[in-house]
Design an enzyme around this catalytic site. Structure first.
Site, PDB file in Angstrom:
ATOM      1  N   GLY A 294       0.814  -1.211   0.000  1.00  0.00           N
ATOM      2  CA  GLY A 294       0.000   0.000   0.000  1.00  0.00           C
ATOM      3  C   GLY A 294       0.848   1.261   0.000  1.00  0.00           C
TER       4      GLY A 294
ATOM      5  N   GLY B 130      -0.340   4.356   0.285  1.00  0.00           N
ATOM      6  CA  GLY B 130      -1.078   5.470   0.853  1.00  0.00           C
ATOM      7  C   GLY B 130      -0.271   6.151   1.948  1.00  0.00           C
TER       8      GLY B 130
ATOM      9  N   VAL C 116      -1.629  -7.797  -4.941  1.00  0.00           N
ATOM     10  CA  VAL C 116      -1.349  -8.899  -4.017  1.00  0.00           C
ATOM     11  C   VAL C 116      -2.493  -9.903  -4.062  1.00  0.00           C
ATOM     12  CG1 VAL C 116      -0.980  -9.518  -1.604  1.00  0.00           C
ATOM     13  CG2 VAL C 116       0.063  -7.442  -2.531  1.00  0.00           C
TER      14      VAL C 116
ATOM     15  N   GLU D 219     -18.525  17.963   2.139  1.00  0.00           N
ATOM     16  CA  GLU D 219     -17.713  18.658   1.132  1.00  0.00           C
ATOM     17  C   GLU D 219     -18.304  18.501  -0.265  1.00  0.00           C
ATOM     18  OE1 GLU D 219     -13.574  18.175   3.702  1.00  0.00           O
ATOM     19  OE2 GLU D 219     -14.055  16.747   2.116  1.00  0.00           O
TER      20      GLU D 219
ATOM     21  N   ASP E 287      -6.112   2.685   7.708  1.00  0.00           N
ATOM     22  CA  ASP E 287      -7.530   2.333   7.818  1.00  0.00           C
ATOM     23  C   ASP E 287      -7.758   0.859   8.108  1.00  0.00           C
ATOM     24  OD1 ASP E 287      -8.242   4.934   7.316  1.00  0.00           O
ATOM     25  OD2 ASP E 287      -8.609   4.618   5.176  1.00  0.00           O
TER      26      ASP E 287
ATOM     27  N   ALA F 287      -5.962  10.858   7.704  1.00  0.00           N
ATOM     28  CA  ALA F 287      -4.603  10.898   7.191  1.00  0.00           C
ATOM     29  C   ALA F 287      -3.554  11.083   8.288  1.00  0.00           C
ATOM     30  CB  ALA F 287      -4.489  11.990   6.130  1.00  0.00           C
TER      31      ALA F 287
END
Length: 432
Positions: free
Chosen positions: A18, A20, A86, A178, A307, A322
């Protein structure tokens, strides 16, 4: 085949799954460690997810909030980046199996593959209410939003026209708020004077939240201010009633049928299904219940962050945001260093730097400890923070220029429609 060994290299091999926030921050924190790192990701880029809704609503282009992983890590010589999917993890053999058939042996593993959309047992809703987690999601949503106005311009039937100009966002968290606020601004300002057969400002934007209030993780006072700011923009905020059905023609809110050709999902997330490959107990959201140092119970060489990790602190779950993912990534890097040095790893401790959510032009809410801000000051705070945390000088400069232009002109920089959208019964094609 084991593709993880370089000839003559005896350094411990760390595999990070990952790219991120958690995975990238762990990789960078291992820059000077005596290890070899292989970073795996299905895409070739790191994405700044907090601004993903800006791509979905045509405010920014995809490259403005993303950067190639290879470019970010080009000077870190102990890292190999592989764009791979993966297929499985064998913790007994210490191998990560790749979809193409190869396997990577590891000494330490970090699983940080993030989360995906959760439709609470109604997976059939996904076809009609796309969620927002990736750039592909954002480009698809942008196409649907802009195409709705274009099709409404050509539609002669009043009921069909109104359905095309009705946008329903399911979920009143930061992403839903948003999206709703930005959609209202697009309809009332950006598209003004551009159409001849419709009035974009007549578009109906609904924010649907099953709970009692929007932004439930914020204090009640800020949640109330956020709702009032949304309503001032023209958003219809509905709380306290769950969505019971979603199809191609709209949503069923309680017993009320709402005709809406564009429904967007911002109501829930579930952990990446890759967590199941570890063979350990998961929580209700599919996350791994990790040890205090973020390692997997019974598997000290395997860590989970971001997460995908279920972490409790002071009786409360660490939020899936984040800053938490970055902190977890750095902590895992330190834990791996400790393992290599034969020392115990410290327990992870999350430092909460507050919550931020933007609602629209000069409208936002900020919660930093005892500090609570709303309105214009909160909006400037939100804007500055997001520019600062973007990766790369180019991205910061481009986003700042785009936002400056949007502020003075109400225009949005990325309103080109590419591809066809299956949400309106037309073939969907990939956007380049």
């Amino acid at each position: 085949m084991d593709s993880s060994r370089n000839p003559g290299s005896d350094l411990p091999h760390v595999v990070v799954i990952g790219g991120g926030f958690a995975g990238l921050w762990a990789t960078r924190a291992l820059a000077k460690a005596p290890v070899r790192v292989t970073l795996l990701d299905r895409g070739n880029h790191h994405l700044f997810q907090p601004l993903l809704y800006q791509v979905a609503t045509a405010g920014l282009s995809a490259p403005d909030i993303a950067a190639p992983l290879r470019h970010i890590l080009q000077w870190q010589r102990n890292v190999t980046v592989l764009m791979e999917t993966v297929a499985g993890i064998d913790t007994t053999a210490r191998e990560v199996r790749l979809e193409r058939g190869d396997a990577l042996r590891y000494d330490h593993l970090l699983l940080a593959s993030g989360a995906t959309h959760a439709y609470f047992g109604h997976d059939d809703w996904a076809a009609h209410a796309p969620g927002l987690k990736t750039l592909d999601d954002a480009l698809h949503i942008r196409r649907r939003i802009l195409s709705a106005f274009e099709r409404a311009e050509a539609e002669r039937d009043p009921a069909a026209k109104q359905a095309l100009l009705t946008f329903a966002i399911v979920g009143g968290g930061p992403t839903g708020v948003e999206l709703a606020g930005t959609l209202a601004e697009i309809a009332r300002h950006t598209l003004k004077r551009e159409f001849r057969n419709i009035e974009p400002r007549d578009a109906r934007v609904l924010l649907l939240e099953a709970g009692p209030r929007v932004l439930s993780t914020f204090p009640d006072s800020l949640s109330g201010k956020a709702r009032r700011q949304l309503e001032k923009l023209g958003v219809e905020v509905r709380t306290g009633t769950p969505v019971n059905a979603i199809d191609a023609d709209g949503v069923l809110l309680g017993d009320e049928r709402i005709a809406a050709r564009t429904v967007l999902w911002a109501a829930g997330v579930a952990a990446s299904p890759l967590a199941r490959a570890l063979g350990v107990p998961l929580d209700r959201a599919g996350r791994v219940q990790v040890e205090a140092d973020l390692s997997v119970p019974g598997k000290p060489d395997v860590f989970v962050a971001g997460d995908l990790a279920s972490v409790q602190q002071d009786g409360k779950p660490v939020p899936g945001v984040a800053p938490a993912a970055k902190q977890m990534g750095r902590h895992v890097a330190n834990a791996i260093r400790a393992r290599i040095a034969g020392k115990p790893a410290a327990a992870f401790r999350y430092r909460d730097y507050g919550n931020l959510a933007t609602i629209g032009r000069m409208a936002a809410v900020v919660h930093l400890g005892k500090l609570k801000l709303s309105g214009a000051l909160a909006w400037w705070f939100w804007l500055t923070a997001h520019i600062f945390f973007l990766i790369g000088f180019r991205n910061r400069l481009v986003v700042m220029l785009n936002w400056t232009w949007a502020y003075w002109s109400y225009q949005r920089a990325a309103r080109i429609i590419l591809g066809r959208d299956s949400g309106f019964g037309i073939r969907d094609s990939e956007e380049r």
